[in-house]
Scaffold this active site. Structure first.
Site, mmCIF file in Angstrom:
data_model
loop_
_atom_site.group_PDB
_atom_site.id
_atom_site.type_symbol
_atom_site.label_atom_id
_atom_site.label_comp_id
_atom_site.label_asym_id
_atom_site.label_seq_id
_atom_site.Cartn_x
_atom_site.Cartn_y
_atom_site.Cartn_z
ATOM 1 N N TYR A 1 24.087 7.999 85.285
ATOM 2 C CA TYR A 1 25.280 8.270 84.001
ATOM 3 C C TYR A 1 25.782 7.373 84.004
ATOM 4 C CZ TYR A 1 26.476 12.677 81.087
ATOM 5 O OH TYR A 1 27.022 13.779 80.820
ATOM 6 N N ASP B 1 31.527 22.749 86.235
ATOM 7 C CA ASP B 1 30.975 23.239 84.891
ATOM 8 C C ASP B 1 29.533 23.961 84.954
ATOM 9 O OD1 ASP B 1 29.314 21.278 84.887
ATOM 10 O OD2 ASP B 1 30.020 19.670 83.320
ATOM 11 N N CYS B 2 28.407 23.966 83.853
ATOM 12 C CA CYS B 2 27.437 25.256 84.923
ATOM 13 C C CYS B 2 26.382 24.313 85.300
ATOM 14 C CB CYS B 2 27.217 26.004 83.118
ATOM 15 S SG CYS B 2 26.588 24.340 81.853
ATOM 16 N N SER B 3 26.292 22.711 84.238
ATOM 17 C CA SER B 3 25.338 22.043 85.384
ATOM 18 C C SER B 3 26.064 21.419 86.275
ATOM 19 C CB SER B 3 24.774 21.257 83.899
ATOM 20 O OG SER B 3 25.668 20.619 83.659
ATOM 21 N N ASP C 1 22.788 17.156 83.691
ATOM 22 C CA ASP C 1 22.919 17.897 82.756
ATOM 23 C C ASP C 1 22.171 18.809 82.306
ATOM 24 O OD1 ASP C 1 25.958 16.630 82.259
ATOM 25 O OD2 ASP C 1 24.289 14.844 80.035
ATOM 26 N N ALA C 2 22.083 20.617 81.665
ATOM 27 C CA ALA C 2 21.280 20.818 81.868
ATOM 28 C C ALA C 2 20.118 20.700 81.438
ATOM 29 C CB ALA C 2 22.033 22.127 80.925
ATOM 30 N N HIS D 1 23.213 25.972 77.904
ATOM 31 C CA HIS D 1 23.312 26.078 79.370
ATOM 32 C C HIS D 1 22.895 26.436 80.382
ATOM 33 C CE1 HIS D 1 26.705 28.497 81.151
ATOM 34 N NE2 HIS D 1 25.837 29.991 81.364
ATOM 35 N N HIS E 1 26.134 31.925 87.383
ATOM 36 C CA HIS E 1 26.686 30.237 86.499
ATOM 37 C C HIS E 1 29.075 30.627 87.074
ATOM 38 C CE1 HIS E 1 27.590 33.190 82.655
ATOM 39 N NE2 HIS E 1 27.498 33.622 83.752
#
Length: 310
Positions: free
Chosen positions: A97, A213-215, A232-233, A265, A280
Site C-alpha cells: 500500500y 473501517d470495514c476492510s 481494501d474490500a 463494502h 461489519h
C-alpha cells in the site's frame, strides 16, 4: 492469494504504536496534530474526532500502520516519507500500500528473530529497557502488532523495536509463535477475532483497536492469526475464493456493490448460509456491529461470497 511471509525483510519499519498513511504531506489538518506528532497519540487522536471530522478523513487518510510493520521508502520530502507497506497488499502498487508517513515514525527495522509476539488485546503497556528510555518509544502497543521476541520469562516477553530499542510486555497480552508461521487459519477463528471489536467506532482508514473501517476489520482479524490479506474490500474480493452466498459460513465475507460499480463494502457472514446476518463496520458515525442485513444491503449484496480462510 498466497499469504506473504510475515518475516519479510525490510530496511525500515514503523517505530510508533500506530501511524497513518496519508494521501500527501498536506493532508493532515490541525485536529490531526496528535497523530502526526513525533510520538503520536493514536488513541487520543481517534477520541478527539467528531463525526464531521471523521467524514473529512475520506480524501486524506489511506490506512494505518502498526509498530514493527515494514515499509519501503520511495521518496523523502522534508519531514515526510513516501512509502509502500508490504503487509497491506493493494492493486495500487505491487509492492504494497502506497502513501505518506511522518519521517519521525519510521526507523531501521528490527532484526527478525526465531519467534514473534502478536498482541492479542486492545492495548498493552510497553516497558522500555533502561537503555531505550527517552528514545521516543511508544508507551503502549495495540492489537495485531507483531514484533520479534528477544526473551521470555513466563510472565513477560521482551520484544525488539525498530530503531534498536527493546522493551517488555505482559505475556498474557500476546501470543508467541514461530516467525512467519504459515499455519492454517480457520474461518471460525477469524470470525471470533473480528467479533471482539463489536462496539468500536468506525474510523475511515482505521487499522487498529482505536478505530476500524470495514476492510480494516477484515484485514486485522486475519493478520492477528498470521495471515496477510489485501487491505481494501475490492482487493479482498479479488484474492478470495468465491462461493455461493447460500453456502457462506461464519468467517466468510459478504461483498457489496451497486450496479456497474466497484465493491464498496465488506463484512463477515455471521450466520450459516444466506440468513443475512452480517458482522461489519458500517460507516462513519456508527460502530462495529452484528446485525440482520437491511433492504439496501440485500439489494447491493454480491451474489458470490468470499473465502479467505481455510
Amino acid at each position: 492469494m498466497p499469504a506473504p511471509d510475515l518475516s519479510v525483510s525490510a530496511t525500515s519499519a514503523v517505530r510508533v504504536a500506530a501511524t497513518v498513511l496519508w494521501t500527501g504531506p498536506d493532508a493532515p489538518r490541525e485536529i490531526d496534530a496528535p497523530i502526526v506528532a513525533a510520538v503520536p497519540d493514536p488513541r487520543g487522536w481517534a477520541a478527539g474526532l467528531d463525526v464531521p471530522a471523521r467524514r473529512d478523513l475520506a480524501d486524506r487518510v489511506l490506512t494505518q500502520l502498526l509498530a514493527g510493520e515494514p515499509v519501503v521508502v520511495l521518496e523523502e520530502r522534508g519531514d515526510w516519507l513516501r512509502v509502500v507497506a508490504p503487509w497491506q497488499p493493494s492493486d495500487l502498487d505491487p509492492r504494497g500500500y502506497p502513501g505518506w508517513v511522518p519521517r519521525a515514525h519510521v526507523a531501521q527495522a528490527a532484526v527478525p528473530a526465531r519467534t514473534e509476539a502478536v498482541v492479542t488485546v486492545e492495548a498493552v503497556r510497553l516497558e522500555p529497557d533502561p537503555g531505550s528510555r527517552g528514545d521516543g518509544l511508544p508507551s503502549e502497543l495495540t492489537y495485531a502488532t507483531i514484533l520479534p521476541v528477544l526473551a521470555e520469562t513466563g510472565t513477560r516477553v521482551r520484544v525488539a523495536l525498530p530503531g534498536g530499542g527493546s522493551g517488555w510486555i505482559d505475556a498474557r497480552a500476546c501470543v508467541v509463535r514461530p516467525t512467519g508461521d504459515g499455519k492454517h487459519v480457520e474461518a471460525g477463528a477469524v470470525f471470533t477475532e473480528a467479533r471482539r471489536f463489536v462496539g468500536l467506532p468506525y474510523l475511515w482508514g482505521g487499522m487498529s483497536a482505536f478505530g476500524l473501517d470495514c476492510s480494516g476489520l477484515v484485514h486485522i482479524a486475519f493478520r492477528a492469526l498470521g495471515r496477510i490479506v489485501p487491505r481494501d474490500a475490492h482487493d479482498q474480493a479479488e484474492a478470495a475464493g468465491r462461493v455461493p452466498v447460500g453456502e457462506a459460513r461464519p468467517g466468510d465475507l459478504y461483498f457489496f456493490a451497486r450496479p456497474e460499480k466497484s465493491i464498496h463494502h465488506v463484512g463477515f457472514a455471521a450466520g450459516p448460509g444466506s440468513d443475512g446476518v452480517l458482522l461489519h463496520a458500517p460507516r462513519t458515525g456508527e460502530q462495529v456491529r452484528e446485525e440482520q442485513m437491511n433492504a439496501d444491503r440485500r439489494a447491493t449484496l454480491v451474489d458470490l461470497a468470499g473465502r479467505l480462510a481455510d
